[in-house]
Design a protein around this motif. Structure first.
Motif, PDB file in Angstrom:
ATOM      1  N   UNK A 139     -19.378 -30.929  -3.071  1.00 21.07           N
ATOM      2  CA  UNK A 139     -19.015 -30.836  -1.728  1.00 21.07           C
ATOM      3  C   UNK A 139     -17.791 -30.059  -1.412  1.00 21.07           C
ATOM      4  N   UNK A 140     -16.790 -30.016  -2.267  1.00 18.23           N
ATOM      5  CA  UNK A 140     -15.813 -28.842  -2.142  1.00 18.23           C
ATOM      6  C   UNK A 140     -16.297 -27.573  -2.185  1.00 18.23           C
ATOM      7  N   UNK A 141     -17.135 -27.447  -3.017  1.00 17.36           N
ATOM      8  CA  UNK A 141     -17.981 -25.996  -3.244  1.00 17.36           C
ATOM      9  C   UNK A 141     -18.733 -25.819  -1.771  1.00 17.36           C
ATOM     10  N   UNK A 142     -18.740 -26.776  -0.995  1.00 21.16           N
ATOM     11  CA  UNK A 142     -19.646 -26.413   0.375  1.00 21.16           C
ATOM     12  C   UNK A 142     -21.042 -26.746   0.043  1.00 21.16           C
ATOM     13  N   UNK A 143     -21.599 -27.379  -0.871  1.00 26.78           N
ATOM     14  CA  UNK A 143     -22.841 -27.674  -1.123  1.00 26.78           C
ATOM     15  C   UNK A 143     -23.070 -29.123  -0.955  1.00 26.78           C
ATOM     16  N   UNK A 144     -24.396 -29.461  -0.359  1.00 24.34           N
ATOM     17  CA  UNK A 144     -24.545 -30.903  -0.012  1.00 24.34           C
ATOM     18  C   UNK A 144     -24.765 -31.639  -1.234  1.00 24.34           C
ATOM     19  N   UNK A 145     -24.278 -32.990  -1.157  1.00 24.33           N
ATOM     20  CA  UNK A 145     -24.349 -33.712  -2.254  1.00 24.33           C
ATOM     21  C   UNK A 145     -23.834 -35.095  -1.636  1.00 24.33           C
ATOM     22  N   UNK A 146     -24.556 -36.079  -1.867  1.00 21.93           N
ATOM     23  CA  UNK A 146     -24.426 -37.473  -1.183  1.00 21.93           C
ATOM     24  C   UNK A 146     -24.339 -38.510  -2.470  1.00 21.93           C
ATOM     25  N   UNK A 147     -23.235 -39.460  -2.369  1.00 21.20           N
ATOM     26  CA  UNK A 147     -23.438 -40.549  -3.278  1.00 21.20           C
ATOM     27  C   UNK A 147     -24.244 -41.559  -2.673  1.00 21.20           C
TER      28      UNK A 147
END
Lengths: 414, 94
Positions: A139-147
């Motif tokens: 997310x910090x890399x501005x890419x989508x990820x969801x827990x």
């Protein structure tokens, strides 16, 4: 190049599919080229395409020992994702994923990209902590990820056994991750590059490199010598062998990575499920086959055949996690050679020999890197200077110590 | 399944063993250049052909030994103990 469209498909159908033209030319090999690329796999073909398309260099030959797309691009499990940990990897692989997202339109070839999400599982509290750190970094890399909670996992992939030998404590998903048709990616780049004037020469093996005054002058092949001032090695698992012809030692270990498919069944799994701890990932192809892969056979090998112990581990991990698949028969099992670097980050850029470039070190993740690898390599060759996205992927990082220790490269624990 | 000869236990299935990478690596002098040190740390022979390599009989006697193995055919060309010199074997290039 004849454009493909719904109309051309209809016209093809009405004429009994007898009037389709060849997708790419079969040209005669010439004596001299501006750029020679070794390997008609994903990276060689994509590099040629972007050189011709974006940099106006069209006098290019791609030399292929075997047949187009017969190496790793035809042997992988078709996964594309950009859920990487370090900023350098994330920027590169997300550029790649974005190019995949527009590839079918850009290349006028349906590569059947299906962004069904890649779901990574946690099997213990500690796994979940590690995944949380990984997902946050993405997310910090501005890419989508969801827990995901265990309930979310169960909703997304109902066939997973939640409380078996590998209990599911949660996970995370990159929804833009997905699969596409790997042969189509090779064919799409081949067709588009050929239309721009690139000569794709199959059954032409490189037997030596001609170097004088620390500069590349040409290449010896099974079909005679060719002169060129720029040459790039896009040979995946054979990078060591080709680089040795220039006296260059590359820090890679070539190993076997295997994959397998079951008999086709009705749609039952509409995401990619990956379990880092048990080294197994699985998806269902458009034909209904369950496609699975696992870890590499951890010894040096150019055999392109997988060993039984890893096959057994992969299958037993699958059947523990998906008991419903335990009655399926495996239809095919195969392997490719992966060139794994010490930090599992690609090896890209210039070499100590002027005019000689390397696009390798793809390890277990070369397929997802094809568009970005081609785009950045083309820039590097055209300008004789590394593209900013691959500036830190060079051979020099091992002496300087600026390694990018990318544990997420294979998505599994090492 | 590869079957590997342990010089102490005999021939066993590959899953009893752990691969230990290239044999006969000599550490360079500590005054060496960064490039030499990087080569020592990171570069390995990785041949498409005969490879001299270390194996650990992890689920057996627990001892290390050396093999000369062809990396295309996986044929075992020599098996020798740690500390013994590299044998003179060549295999057909694939």
């Amino acid at each position: 190049m004849k454009r493909y469209s719904a109309l051309s498909l209809l016209a093809g159908a009405l004429t009994g599919h007898r009037r389709w033209s060849q997708a790419w030319r079969t040209p005669e090999l010439r004596k001299s080229y501006d750029v020679v690329l070794v390997g008609a796999g994903g990276h060689g073909l994509a590099t040629a395409y972007y050189l011709a398309k974006k940099h106006g260099i069209r006098n290019i030959a791609i030399l292929e020992k075997g047949h187009l797309g017969g190496g790793s691009v035809g042997r992988n499990t078709q996964v594309t994702r950009s859920n990487y940990f370090w900023p350098e990897s994330a920027a590169f692989f997300d550029h790649s994923l974005k190019l995949y997202e527009s590839m079918s339109v850009d290349l006028n070839f349906n590569v059947m990209l299906s962004q069904r999400g890649i779901l990574t599982l946690a099997h213990s509290h500690h796994d979940l902590e590690a995944l949380r750190r990984w997902a946050n970094a993405i997310q910090v890399n501005e890419i989508d990820s969801e827990l995901l909670t265990p309930g979310d996992v169960k909703r997304i992939a109902p066939l997973i056994r939640m409380d078996g030998r590998y209990p599911v404590h949660g996970g995370f998903i990159q929804r833009r991750g997905g699969i596409s048709r790997h042969d189509a990616v090779a064919w799409a780049y081949a067709r588009a590059a050929s239309a721009l004037g690139v000569d794709i020469i199959q059954q032409c093996e490189v037997t030596g490199l001609t170097i004088a005054g620390n500069r590349i002058r040409g290449v010896e092949t099974s079909r005679g010598p060719i002169t060129t001032s720029k040459l790039a090695l896009c040979v995946a698992g054979h990078t060591s062998v080709l680089a040795a012809m220039a006296g260059i030692r590359v820090p890679v270990n070539s190993m076997t990575l295997q994959a397998m498919v079951s008999e086709p069944i009705k749609p039952c799994l509409d995401t990619i499920v990956l379990s880092p701890i048990v080294h197994m990932y699985v998806s269902q192809s458009d034909r209904g086959e369950i496609v699975l892969g696992g870890g590499a056979d951890v010894y040096t090998s150019y055999s392109q055949r997988g060993g039984v112990p890893v096959l057994q581990e992969t299958v037993s991990a699958l059947t523990e996690l998906f008991p419903a698949f335990s009655r399926l028969r495996l239809m095919r099992q195969w392997a490719g050679i992966v060139d794994i670097t010490p930090d599992t980050t690609p090896l890209m850029g210039k070499t100590p020999v002027e005019g000689l470039y390397i696009s390798g070190g793809w390890g277990t993740g070369g397929y997802k890197a094809i568009p970005a690898g081609g785009d950045t390599m083309a820039h590097t060759i055209a300008n004789d200077s590394p593209h900013p996205l691959i500036a830190s992927f060079g051979l020099d990082r091992f002496a300087s110590g600026a390694l990018i220790d990318e544990g997420a490269a294979s998505g599994v624990a090492h | 399944m590869m079957q590997l000869p342990c010089p102490y236990c005999g021939v066993r299935d590959e899953d009893e063993f752990r691969f230990g990478g290239q044999s006969h690596i000599t550490r360079p002098d500590l005054n060496c250049s960064d490039a030499e040190w990087a080569d020592y740390l990171f570069c390995r022979d990785n041949p498409q052909g005969v490879h001299f390599e270390r194996w650990l009989h992890a689920f057996g006697c627990g001892r290390w030994f050396n093999l000369a193995r062809h990396t295309v055919t996986h044929e075992i060309l020599a098996c020798y103990r740690m500390g013994e010199p590299k044998p003179n074997v060549t295999g057909d290039a694939a």
